[in-house]
Design a protein around this motif. Sequence first.
Motif, mmCIF file in Angstrom:
data_model
loop_
_atom_site.group_PDB
_atom_site.id
_atom_site.type_symbol
_atom_site.label_atom_id
_atom_site.label_comp_id
_atom_site.label_asym_id
_atom_site.label_seq_id
_atom_site.Cartn_x
_atom_site.Cartn_y
_atom_site.Cartn_z
ATOM 1 N N TYR A 59 5.324 -8.637 10.066
ATOM 2 C CA TYR A 59 5.507 -8.409 8.659
ATOM 3 C C TYR A 59 6.877 -9.354 7.934
ATOM 4 O O TYR A 59 7.876 -9.060 8.429
ATOM 5 N N LEU A 60 6.674 -10.354 7.174
ATOM 6 C CA LEU A 60 7.756 -10.882 6.685
ATOM 7 C C LEU A 60 8.084 -10.765 5.021
ATOM 8 O O LEU A 60 7.030 -10.118 4.510
ATOM 9 N N ASN A 61 9.237 -10.682 4.845
ATOM 10 C CA ASN A 61 9.698 -10.355 3.300
ATOM 11 C C ASN A 61 10.631 -11.195 2.692
ATOM 12 O O ASN A 61 11.400 -12.138 3.441
ATOM 13 N N LEU A 62 10.807 -11.242 1.568
ATOM 14 C CA LEU A 62 11.557 -12.149 0.658
ATOM 15 C C LEU A 62 12.984 -12.082 0.941
ATOM 16 O O LEU A 62 13.808 -12.933 1.211
ATOM 17 N N ASN A 63 13.472 -10.897 1.273
ATOM 18 C CA ASN A 63 14.855 -10.546 1.650
ATOM 19 C C ASN A 63 15.215 -9.357 2.215
ATOM 20 O O ASN A 63 14.240 -8.415 2.350
ATOM 21 N N PRO A 64 16.337 -9.093 2.729
ATOM 22 C CA PRO A 64 16.609 -7.798 3.503
ATOM 23 C C PRO A 64 16.357 -6.433 2.767
ATOM 24 O O PRO A 64 15.776 -5.452 3.180
ATOM 25 N N ARG A 65 16.778 -6.587 1.513
ATOM 26 C CA ARG A 65 16.664 -5.403 0.831
ATOM 27 C C ARG A 65 15.081 -4.968 0.538
ATOM 28 O O ARG A 65 14.675 -3.609 0.421
ATOM 29 N N LEU A 66 14.115 -5.980 0.372
ATOM 30 C CA LEU A 66 12.793 -5.657 0.262
ATOM 31 C C LEU A 66 12.011 -5.092 1.469
ATOM 32 O O LEU A 66 11.216 -4.650 1.348
ATOM 33 N N ASN A 67 12.745 -6.163 2.418
ATOM 34 C CA ASN A 67 12.299 -5.623 4.021
ATOM 35 C C ASN A 67 12.341 -4.125 4.180
ATOM 36 O O ASN A 67 11.736 -3.335 4.647
ATOM 37 N N ARG A 68 13.704 -3.351 3.675
ATOM 38 C CA ARG A 68 14.101 -2.008 3.836
ATOM 39 C C ARG A 68 12.944 -1.220 2.923
ATOM 40 O O ARG A 68 12.468 -0.367 3.435
ATOM 41 N N ASP A 69 12.838 -1.854 1.717
ATOM 42 C CA ASP A 69 11.898 -1.008 0.810
ATOM 43 C C ASP A 69 10.364 -1.050 1.478
ATOM 44 O O ASP A 69 9.854 -0.118 1.475
ATOM 45 N N PHE A 70 9.919 -2.189 2.169
ATOM 46 C CA PHE A 70 8.569 -2.264 2.827
ATOM 47 C C PHE A 70 8.525 -1.267 3.938
ATOM 48 O O PHE A 70 7.591 -0.695 3.910
ATOM 49 N N ILE A 71 9.461 -1.255 4.773
ATOM 50 C CA ILE A 71 9.649 -0.315 5.994
ATOM 51 C C ILE A 71 9.738 1.105 5.566
ATOM 52 O O ILE A 71 9.008 2.001 6.281
ATOM 53 N N ALA A 72 10.414 1.350 4.289
ATOM 54 C CA ALA A 72 10.741 2.968 4.074
ATOM 55 C C ALA A 72 9.251 3.465 3.808
ATOM 56 O O ALA A 72 9.183 4.839 3.989
ATOM 57 N N ASN A 73 8.293 2.794 3.179
ATOM 58 C CA ASN A 73 7.023 3.416 3.062
ATOM 59 C C ASN A 73 5.945 2.704 3.583
ATOM 60 O O ASN A 73 4.909 2.033 2.919
ATOM 61 N N ILE A 74 6.039 2.195 5.010
ATOM 62 C CA ILE A 74 5.314 1.078 5.442
ATOM 63 C C ILE A 74 3.699 1.427 5.545
ATOM 64 O O ILE A 74 3.123 0.431 5.209
ATOM 65 N N ALA A 75 3.457 2.575 5.869
ATOM 66 C CA ALA A 75 1.945 2.950 5.995
ATOM 67 C C ALA A 75 1.315 2.477 4.470
ATOM 68 O O ALA A 75 0.099 1.950 4.465
ATOM 69 N N GLU A 76 2.112 3.042 3.286
ATOM 70 C CA GLU A 76 1.254 2.965 2.062
ATOM 71 C C GLU A 76 1.338 1.357 1.712
ATOM 72 O O GLU A 76 0.563 0.997 1.003
ATOM 73 N N ASN A 77 2.577 0.758 2.025
ATOM 74 C CA ASN A 77 2.769 -0.690 1.855
ATOM 75 C C ASN A 77 1.794 -1.435 2.449
ATOM 76 O O ASN A 77 1.137 -2.413 1.818
ATOM 77 N N ILE A 78 1.572 -1.148 3.736
ATOM 78 C CA ILE A 78 0.452 -1.867 4.476
ATOM 79 C C ILE A 78 -0.729 -1.679 3.653
ATOM 80 O O ILE A 78 -1.470 -2.619 3.499
ATOM 81 N N ARG A 79 -1.270 -0.622 3.351
ATOM 82 C CA ARG A 79 -2.420 -0.154 2.872
ATOM 83 C C ARG A 79 -2.753 -0.963 1.621
ATOM 84 O O ARG A 79 -3.612 -1.551 1.544
ATOM 85 N N ARG A 80 -1.835 -1.044 0.894
ATOM 86 C CA ARG A 80 -1.867 -1.777 -0.397
ATOM 87 C C ARG A 80 -1.994 -3.025 -0.179
ATOM 88 O O ARG A 80 -2.668 -3.779 -0.843
ATOM 89 N N ALA A 81 -1.015 -3.821 0.789
ATOM 90 C CA ALA A 81 -1.263 -5.089 0.961
ATOM 91 C C ALA A 81 -2.566 -5.699 1.615
ATOM 92 O O ALA A 81 -3.171 -6.397 0.970
ATOM 93 N N GLU A 82 -2.945 -4.667 2.386
ATOM 94 C CA GLU A 82 -4.415 -5.211 3.213
ATOM 95 C C GLU A 82 -5.570 -5.038 1.682
ATOM 96 O O GLU A 82 -6.441 -6.011 2.002
ATOM 97 N N ALA A 83 -5.275 -3.977 0.967
ATOM 98 C CA ALA A 83 -6.454 -4.205 -0.270
ATOM 99 C C ALA A 83 -6.250 -5.194 -1.270
ATOM 100 O O ALA A 83 -7.092 -5.957 -1.656
ATOM 101 N N ASN A 84 -4.880 -5.770 -1.211
ATOM 102 C CA ASN A 84 -4.673 -6.966 -2.262
ATOM 103 C C ASN A 84 -4.785 -8.262 -1.621
ATOM 104 O O ASN A 84 -5.189 -9.229 -2.271
ATOM 105 N N TRP A 85 -4.841 -8.470 -0.338
ATOM 106 C CA TRP A 85 -4.701 -9.661 0.270
ATOM 107 C C TRP A 85 -5.943 -10.570 0.366
ATOM 108 O O TRP A 85 -6.019 -11.770 -0.132
ATOM 109 N N PRO A 86 -7.243 -9.807 0.182
ATOM 110 C CA PRO A 86 -8.335 -10.765 -0.093
ATOM 111 C C PRO A 86 -8.541 -11.300 -1.168
ATOM 112 O O PRO A 86 -8.840 -12.754 -1.281
ATOM 113 N N GLY A 87 -8.093 -10.723 -2.339
ATOM 114 C CA GLY A 87 -8.392 -11.487 -3.629
ATOM 115 C C GLY A 87 -7.185 -12.519 -3.842
ATOM 116 O O GLY A 87 -7.298 -13.622 -4.475
#
Length: 160
Positions: A124-152
């Motif tokens: 998983y890549l991110n825009l910057n270190p701060r957003l990377n930390r935010d992504f990792i902080a709630n990783i399961a939910e963020n991955i779930r949301r990204a997986e749902a959004n990615w097809p569209g």
Amino acid sequence: MGSIRSKLGFIALFAILLSVAVPAARAQAARSVINVNRNGVAIEGYDPVAYHTLSRPVQGDPAISFRWMDATWLFATASHRELFAQDPERYAPRFGGYCSWAVSRGSTASIDPNAWHVENGFLYLNLNPRLNRDFIANIAENIRRAEANWPGIRDRLSNK
């Protein structure tokens, strides 16, 4: 006289609109499912395999490249290129290499190759270190949301 002025005004307005719309349409058409730089290189030229095997970002060598998904991927070593060629989906970043946090919010953004995380074998890549930390902080939910959004998002990027 008024008719000629209105026609000239319309032509001028049309020319202005074209000068704005055509570059915007070209920019949209140039976007692809894989996040590439202006030279068509993915991950800003970093080696996608190194994140998995060396646990760090490593700049790729333009002499060691591979074409996949209409993008050029660079590698630090020939053995990394071979690993990628055998199973690109294993090593390529999720969500076309766009910012994972942005995809989890329904959009796309560029990435910083140094803002990354490997989770369950996926990069998983991110825009910057701060957003990377935010992504990792709630990783399961963020991955779930990204997986749902990615097809569209993927469909919009591929102009379907």
